[in-house]
Design an enzyme around this catalytic site. Sequence first.
Site, short mmCIF file in Angstrom:
data_model
loop_
_atom_site.label_atom_id
_atom_site.label_comp_id
_atom_site.label_asym_id
_atom_site.label_seq_id
_atom_site.Cartn_x
_atom_site.Cartn_y
_atom_site.Cartn_z
N GLU A 1 0.82 -1.21 0.00
CA GLU A 1 0.00 0.00 0.00
C GLU A 1 0.85 1.26 0.00
OE1 GLU A 1 -2.57 -0.76 3.37
OE2 GLU A 1 -4.01 -1.78 2.09
N ASP B 1 -8.45 -8.76 4.00
CA ASP B 1 -8.12 -7.74 4.99
C ASP B 1 -9.20 -7.62 6.05
OD1 ASP B 1 -6.84 -5.71 6.32
OD2 ASP B 1 -7.45 -4.14 4.93
N GLU C 1 -12.39 -2.35 12.37
CA GLU C 1 -12.37 -1.59 11.13
C GLU C 1 -13.54 -1.95 10.20
OE1 GLU C 1 -8.72 -2.01 9.01
OE2 GLU C 1 -9.39 -0.80 7.31
#
Lengths: 656, 656
Positions: free
Chosen positions: A265, A344, A372
């Site tokens: 990323e 993820d 998240e």
Amino acid sequence: MNFSKCWLDYKPLAEYEQEWLTLAVQCEGKIVSSAVREYKLAMKEMTGKGLDVINTPAEQGVNLKLDAELVSGQDGYTISVSGEKYEITGQSESGILYGVFHFLRLIRTGHLEELPVANTPEMPLRIMNHWDNMDGSIERGYSGESFFYKDYEILWDERIEQYTRMMASIGINAIVINNVNVHEKETYLITDRYLQQVKQYSDLFNQYGISLYTSVNFAAPMELGDFDNCDPLNPDVAAWWKKTVAHVYEVIPNFGGFLVKADSEGRPGPFTYDRTHADGANMLARALAPFGGTLIWRCFVYNCGQDWRDKKTDRARAAYDNFIGLDGQFDDNVILQIKNGPMDFQVREPVSPLFGGLKKTNMILEVEIAQEYTGQQIDLCYLLPMWREILDFDTYAEGEGSTVQKIVNGSVYGQTLCGMAAVINTGNDFNWTGSDLAAANTYGYGRMTMNPSLSSDVIAREWTELTLGSEVEQEIVPMLMKSWSTYEKYTSPLGIGWMVTPHYHYGPDIDGYEYDRWGTYHRADRDGLGVDRTPAGTGYTDQYNEPWRTVYADPETCPEELLLFFHYVRYDAVLKSGKTLIQHIYDTHFEGVEEVEEMIARWESLQDKLAEDVYERVHERMERQLANAREWRDRVNTYFYRKSGAEDAQGRKIYE
Amino acid sequence: MNFSKCWLDYKPLAEYEQEWLTLAVQCEGKIVSSAVREYKLAMKEMTGKGLDVINTPAEQGVNLKLDAELVSGQDGYTISVSGEKYEITGQSESGILYGVFHFLRLIRTGHLEELPVANTPEMPLRIMNHWDNMDGSIERGYSGESFFYKDYEILWDERIEQYTRMMASIGINAIVINNVNVHEKETYLITDRYLQQVKQYSDLFNQYGISLYTSVNFAAPMELGDFDNCDPLNPDVAAWWKKTVAHVYEVIPNFGGFLVKADSEGRPGPFTYDRTHADGANMLARALAPFGGTLIWRCFVYNCGQDWRDKKTDRARAAYDNFIGLDGQFDDNVILQIKNGPMDFQVREPVSPLFGGLKKTNMILEVEIAQEYTGQQIDLCYLLPMWREILDFDTYAEGEGSTVQKIVNGSVYGQTLCGMAAVINTGNDFNWTGSDLAAANTYGYGRMTMNPSLSSDVIAREWTELTLGSEVEQEIVPMLMKSWSTYEKYTSPLGIGWMVTPHYHYGPDIDGYEYDRWGTYHRADRDGLGVDRTPAGTGYTDQYNEPWRTVYADPETCPEELLLFFHYVRYDAVLKSGKTLIQHIYDTHFEGVEEVEEMIARWESLQDKLAEDVYERVHERMERQLANAREWRDRVNTYFYRKSGAEDAQGRKIYE
């Protein structure tokens, strides 16, 4: 400071035994001192009485002893009772500390009948990863700001101490104090700009048996030094790291090591120089090795510039493809940190095939306590059942029974540098975790790494008793236990994931990632949805050992909760329930909302039994959860109604 | 300062007439002085010679004269030639200035054969709206930062002067210097904190015949004063405004007035106090009236908290519904500023029905030069043809021929406070407008407000000749003229709009606004798409006069470019071309990309004829436009392929 004590909030006991007030300490050391201090504090708060500390064995009292031969593992302990004599024996100082916390837990929950107990921490490494940034923000933080940093300064106050005590009480023995995304200022954490203050943290952590790690910037030689590259095979780069690390250990002799996110990323890494991750990790590991330091290297490496048109490239394949060929090439003090799933931290993913693939590499399982993708500490989502499933997953790496748990506890490959790491969910909110109930995940993570055989509901009960009191346990435990399933029902169906608002990851956006560069697609069209990851598709299923390879590749045998992760399925396909896929989608989304409504009613029924502030904080979040669940229900149902044209068999309201 | 001169970049002339170098100035005043200064500068740069300025008529020379009776309108001028005597006669000082700029334009483009000319500015008000914020940012700015403000300070440098000259040269006579979204600091623009510097701007503007306006915060009495409300009928609030405005005029006697965005997208307004927009506007207008000030009130009022499930509420209806009932209730010095369409500056919208509805209210047409939804000055989109269509739209307000142009030039209702306003596309980029070609819109807007009968291609030619030279005009003009159509082809089809990345408004996101709160839906399902705005749907078509009401309500007569704006249409419906809707969508998206490719080839063919920096800047943007166009093509085609299942009749590549 304004913060709650969470599960360390010792309430006065209705009754207690006199002998608890004598502590016979037959060993010494800074961690033993912490154990004594913890015990003394607890007794003071629970009994209102002072503690008599002696250094000879006590027939009427609690004896603390060290016995290095006690068990074969690390930091084990036993607790026994005989007449009026209690004995807490540690295989190490940490063992004594864990024994004291365990003993206190038994007293508080009224379960002394469980004695004698003998425990050895199951996971050698029980790590917390903080994604705190030095500006005070927390990446994926939902509980306020950092309590480590503010405006690029390192904080030092009583909250840090309380935090350290909480971590030790649940068995954490390693903490990474900064975000894996290491920005400019954080790069300086390993330099004299900050090292003295990092040492202050490290010394405090050490008193509680915890090692301090930092995340480092792979490009640090370029940012801190004069280098125009950070090629891991450049001897000057390696020399720079050796010198830098030597200085870190000069200041902090007990420094734990580094955590690295590289080539991920946008982070720099060895790929820039056509080097492997083994090249990169070993170079750093060799700088740490002389001092006994550990290098933890994340496997979260994938192409985040994917073209949505490309149906062959599969992000799910990336970690395995990038690392399996390096098995055996990593130095002894390198650990690969592997996310639980190949994507993820979605609400449902299969287990990463790296756990069945790597055989000659130290491995840590990474999970995310921070919610998240699982409700951001607004929506209730008790994650222990998910982690339980992951640990119980049989990889068949060395035949049947090669569960993830046995890989990361070291028993399959005889490793000692293994265990678990978790992205923590804390911040400087009064209650530390945004929702008071989210602390069950923080607590439960630690308890599970100490003793993975504890079931999720036992941990839920423990946490509830310690935090909210035993009176509400009957209602809270089922509420927690059901919450993951409820959350899954009203969000993305059958393992497909990713139907979330881009970047924020809260709330529905069905096509939010569908035409983007992140490799996270559902491929829904007018006939069906799902990603073909069989050999006819991306071939991801081939990364698993048998029988999973075959089981996953066949929609008939594929576990249904992962059906859309592995297969493109028509809306009119009939599931095991006898329902069509589309009807399953409608039904689960209606059910999910109903379950949230039931959960709220359950919480409201407890109003009189809960502290007002706790009740209100959680209730306010539950109202937001209900709004969120309804939005998910309606958007998902409408989205698939518009695509499929299928009417709901029960004739409920689906917006056109 | 580092900036280009755009269309005021006077190049040396190959030849010139000697008499141009004598200027006989037979009038005086500060604007006349500007006209003289402009002429002198131009002559210096074009001929390298000094100018002979005299104050008696010259038989061999250029005569500047004032004649208040010259024409019936405002600021008209004539230019004539007889032998070696030129005469520029202004009906006012501004008329002389405009005449000088016109004369210079004729010289530069070699079109003196057009003399004599007689012009009167068609639109009484020719306004630029700056969405500049005092922190230096520009809302929807794509050309750098503000040149008015930086870090909450007002700038003062040669760029401001160049800007003012550019505006005057195209006929602008009013400038609003700050964003309609008035934030905290900007609220102070009308206070002593900033007034002296605002006056400095105003004085400069006045020298060029331009009035300065500010956007004001309706809640200013609460933010600047001690008020706990800003109820327009609260006499104390009205008194506060009177006092505040009086002070503004004390400092700046020629101050133009205020622009207000109220009750819109979170801005405060009269709705909070159950008052009408007439209450709000008149209260402010009455504070301005004693000083001759004007109050401009925006009609961009809609519910931005809409529920996507709700198919009856229609944002397109909002402006009309909110304002039509107030017709006749506004004071004489109030103007309503009406966006060209009912939504928000999409690439294609019908004309706002307020232009056919309001009869007793001053009206300004608002357009957006800033390419918010039309390519952000990356993609080429020459907007004059769009504005031309809008001005030519016949509202039938007072029978046939009641075009928007005739409403806003004052001829339908005899208004004098009317005209156009545009959100400008400038910033502190070297070339002012991001893409050099985007300046054609800035230039063209002014020219069109001066003389709407100029066709878009004539304006394009003028701009090209003045800016890039006459050598490239043959290629550039068709490139500009085709660009809007091309942009429309590869973006959202047939008037439906809004398939853009939320918030940023660049690039495709087909469902980006579909389940959101902004009232901007396409309602695509597996059978078709579009919004039914007929009486069977939201009833929006009823806001139009006949014949539009009937024409729009019937898919057979509805102009096809607006078909999906007014109707839900099946993918298999056959359009006038004989193609199905879905095939039309595929075809236009392939065509759009091909046209961008052709445009780039055309630009590349001009490389030798263009300044290198201009060529490169535009070329780099065109490459980005091509990538953007391809992404639009593929996402739109795939999106509708997945929904419709329809194959492309020409078998081109549509990703699944």
